[in-house]
Scaffold this motif. Structure first.
Motif, PDB file in Angstrom:
ATOM      1  N   LEU A 151       4.724  84.449 -55.682  1.00  0.00           N
ATOM      2  CA  LEU A 151       4.313  83.488 -56.695  1.00  0.00           C
ATOM      3  C   LEU A 151       5.472  82.528 -56.947  1.00  0.00           C
ATOM      4  CD1 LEU A 151       2.524  85.903 -59.192  1.00  0.00           C
ATOM      5  CD2 LEU A 151       1.438  84.095 -57.859  1.00  0.00           C
ATOM      6  N   PRO A 152       5.212  81.234 -56.905  1.00  0.00           N
ATOM      7  CA  PRO A 152       3.917  80.577 -56.738  1.00  0.00           C
ATOM      8  C   PRO A 152       3.334  80.666 -55.336  1.00  0.00           C
ATOM      9  CG  PRO A 152       5.662  78.938 -56.830  1.00  0.00           C
ATOM     10  CD  PRO A 152       6.297  80.246 -57.160  1.00  0.00           C
ATOM     11  N   GLY A 153       4.159  80.986 -54.323  1.00  0.00           N
ATOM     12  CA  GLY A 153       3.595  81.297 -53.018  1.00  0.00           C
ATOM     13  C   GLY A 153       4.233  80.582 -51.846  1.00  0.00           C
ATOM     14  N   ASP A 154       4.424  81.328 -50.764  1.00  0.00           N
ATOM     15  CA  ASP A 154       4.899  80.805 -49.487  1.00  0.00           C
ATOM     16  C   ASP A 154       4.349  81.741 -48.413  1.00  0.00           C
ATOM     17  OD1 ASP A 154       6.364  80.353 -47.096  1.00  0.00           O
ATOM     18  OD2 ASP A 154       8.026  79.492 -48.220  1.00  0.00           O
ATOM     19  N   PRO A 155       3.558  81.240 -47.464  1.00  0.00           N
ATOM     20  CA  PRO A 155       2.910  82.116 -46.491  1.00  0.00           C
ATOM     21  C   PRO A 155       3.759  82.493 -45.286  1.00  0.00           C
ATOM     22  CG  PRO A 155       2.214  79.866 -46.099  1.00  0.00           C
ATOM     23  CD  PRO A 155       3.125  79.828 -47.307  1.00  0.00           C
ATOM     24  N   THR A 156       5.026  82.078 -45.249  1.00  0.00           N
ATOM     25  CA  THR A 156       5.825  82.273 -44.035  1.00  0.00           C
ATOM     26  C   THR A 156       5.890  83.737 -43.619  1.00  0.00           C
ATOM     27  OG1 THR A 156       7.175  80.352 -44.628  1.00  0.00           O
ATOM     28  CG2 THR A 156       8.042  81.819 -42.934  1.00  0.00           C
ATOM     29  N   ASP A 157       6.251  84.621 -44.525  1.00  0.00           N
ATOM     30  CA  ASP A 157       6.358  86.032 -44.175  1.00  0.00           C
ATOM     31  C   ASP A 157       5.006  86.623 -43.808  1.00  0.00           C
ATOM     32  OD1 ASP A 157       9.073  86.715 -44.246  1.00  0.00           O
ATOM     33  OD2 ASP A 157       9.074  86.770 -46.419  1.00  0.00           O
ATOM     34  N   ALA A 158       3.990  86.259 -44.587  1.00  0.00           N
ATOM     35  CA  ALA A 158       2.657  86.800 -44.313  1.00  0.00           C
ATOM     36  C   ALA A 158       2.184  86.397 -42.917  1.00  0.00           C
ATOM     37  CB  ALA A 158       1.675  86.313 -45.371  1.00  0.00           C
ATOM     38  N   TRP A 159       2.291  85.130 -42.597  1.00  0.00           N
ATOM     39  CA  TRP A 159       1.828  84.682 -41.283  1.00  0.00           C
ATOM     40  C   TRP A 159       2.698  85.224 -40.160  1.00  0.00           C
ATOM     41  CZ3 TRP A 159       0.707  78.828 -42.665  1.00  0.00           C
ATOM     42  CH2 TRP A 159      -0.447  78.781 -43.452  1.00  0.00           C
ATOM     43  N   SER A 160       3.992  85.401 -40.417  1.00  0.00           N
ATOM     44  CA  SER A 160       4.857  86.034 -39.421  1.00  0.00           C
ATOM     45  C   SER A 160       4.396  87.457 -39.145  1.00  0.00           C
ATOM     46  CB  SER A 160       6.307  86.059 -39.914  1.00  0.00           C
ATOM     47  OG  SER A 160       6.824  84.757 -40.090  1.00  0.00           O
TER      48      SER A 160
END
Length: 516
Positions: A415-424
């Protein structure tokens, strides 16, 4: 394995026991969690729920406040340096911070934390793929030496956990599980697995402004929604998480009760096995059929009682969020057409794996509803119900059994959010620290995610995220996004609690104790 359900007699006995404890307690706050962590060692953590406990004991270099402001925490200062000595993040830690066993926190503990967290057995290893090592200058200064830029480390995360090297080496992994020691505001007292964790105020805590008021905190594990709610209503517990969505309005209208409904840092999605030779989800049209088959809007409205934020790829506020990107419309007829075009006019049969533990509100019911929609459209689900430990292991690529069909799952984006780790982790092809939960393999996306990972300029990162989201959406790659849940917490008036976003809003850093 079928989930254990608490029968009425057992539930009544639990409530009587809790109420008796509540009547006797002095200067003790009793909390009820719906899910129990698997790990209490931050260097061996396997899932976000582990943070519920780890946040009590361990701290990070940076913290995020309730207003989403990033502040220095155990880091007194830090800066990104790129000079003749190379690219690095130079950190100065606070002096005089002690662990629960009396040892002082030093830069050498961070060097040890890096060794453990970069080990392939650690889930964090992939997040440290571009860190070559930790260079210690003295007891309070060290560098995170970067082999290449890493946009997920600066400025969003400085992720090395505060663990005491001497203690960890002395007791080993098993000893840490039995008795965790960190620098946090709460000290370990006792634990009964699947029942409760007891902690007490750490009197030598470095941050006097954040010192707990209560002397003791007792955390009960009550997975059953009805039992957890009843424990709160009878006064057996003072604070609960995961208020069932159907009862949020009732709680809000209850005198003497305070309620907070907050966006979860998790983005939920349906994982689709797109890598196995026999899987129908190898074909984009079958994945697009799945996207058209599920009426997520109705699930949010009727199953979750509106307690969810619909996503096409990312939630509002997330870095790179594109409001022009819309979810696939619910169209079961189009789903059947796409299945036929992909060579499956009679539909397909697949295993569909569902989590029964309430990791997010009504997660079990949401999964079952998704699978019912898929079945109606020709993607016929054989539902396999799993408790938390089996479910988290099934999703991981480096363990067996293999996820051979569909899985209702999630990944935290912060939060508020960053998808870098998730998409990795769940979009990039698995291997060499990437794709720890990935059942996707698209070279173009791999290259884009690798570029994103090594880009530090905020404007460029935002543009890259938008591009990845569009391609991911078009191919339904890395799973089918659904929604971001709302987490509802409730506590009694008289309990001083300020929700912090750490540990999925379960951070007891904001639980100070009884109000004066």
């Amino acid at each position: 394995m079928k989930p254990r359900r608490v029968g009425p007699l057992v539930a009544a006995a639990v409530l009587l026991a809790l109420a008796a404890q509540g009547a006797e307690r002095t200067d003790e706050i009793v909390v009820a969690f719906g899910a129990e962590p698997q790990q209490v060692d931050p260097t061996r953590s396997s899932a976000g729920v582990d943070g519920y406990y780890m946040d009590l004991f361990y701290e990070n270099l940076l913290a995020v406040t309730p207003d989403f402001e990033r502040v220095n925490w155990l880091a007194e200062s830090w800066e990104v340096v790129d000079d003749a000595d190379g690219l690095r993040i130079a950190v100065k830690i606070r002096e005089g911070v002690t662990f629960h066993n009396g040892d002082e926190l030093t830069a050498h503990d961070y060097a040890y934390a890096f060794e453990r967290q970069s080990d392939p057995t650690s889930r964090t290893a992939g997040r440290l793929r571009h860190v070559d090592g930790v260079r210690v200058h003295d007891d309070y200064r060290f560098d995170m030496v970067l082999g290449s830029p890493d946009g997920s480390l600066e400025p969003l995360n400085l992720i090395l956990a505060t663990i005491p090297r001497k203690y960890y080496e002395e007791v080993g992994d098993d000893g840490v599980q039995v008795h965790p020691i960190g620098t946090g505001p709460w000290k370990f007292v006792s634990r009964k697995v699947r029942e409760e964790l007891v902690v007490e105020r750490f009197e030598d805590y470095w941050n006097r402004d954040a010192m707990p008021v209560a002397k003791r905190l007792r955390i009960k594990i009550i997975p059953e929604d009805t039992t957890r709610v009843a424990a709160f209503k009878t006064g057996a517990v003072d604070w609960i998480d995961a208020v069932p969505p159907a009862q949020v309005e009732e709680f809000e209208a209850t005198p003497g009760v305070r309620v907070a409904s907050l966006p979860a840092p998790n983005n939920l999605y349906v994982a689709l096995n797109a890598i196995d030779a026999g899987s129908p989800f190898r074909f984009p049209k079958v994945r697009q059929a799945a996207a058209h088959a599920v009426n997520v809007d109705d699930i949010v409205q009727y199953v979750l009682y509106g307690q969810g934020i619909r996503t096409a790829q990312l939630a509002p506020g997330t870095l790179g969020y594109d409001p022009a990107l819309k979810p696939y419309p619910y169209d079961p007829a189009r789903a059947r057409e796409l299945l036929a075009e992909a060579g499956y006019p009679a539909g397909v049969n697949v295993n569909c794996y569902n989590l029964t533990t309430p990791r997010e509100p009504y997660f079990k019911e949401v999964g079952e509803t998704i699978f019912a929609y898929l079945t109606e459209a020709g993607i016929r689900c054989r539902i396999v119900q799993l408790e938390y430990g089996a479910w988290i292991n099934l999703g991981r690529r480096d363990v067996r059994p293999h996820m051979d069909g569909i899985m209702s799952t999630m990944w935290g984006q912060g939060l508020p959010g960053d998808p870098t780790d998730a998409w990795s982790g769940h979009v990039h092809t698995t291997g060499d620290g990437w794709g720890s939960y990935s059942y996707e393999s698209t070279p173009q996306l791999d290259a884009m995610i690798e570029t994103l990972r090594t880009t530090m300029d905020l404007e460029t990162r935002t543009r890259l995220i938008e591009e990845i989201a569009r391609l991911k959406h078009e191919l339904v790659a890395g799973g089918l996004p659904t929604y971001r849940p709302m987490i509802t917490l409730a506590w009694r008036e008289g309990v001083d609690f300020d929700p912090w976003p750490a540990a999925f809003w379960r951070s007891m850093r904001g639980l100070r104790g009884a109000e004066p």
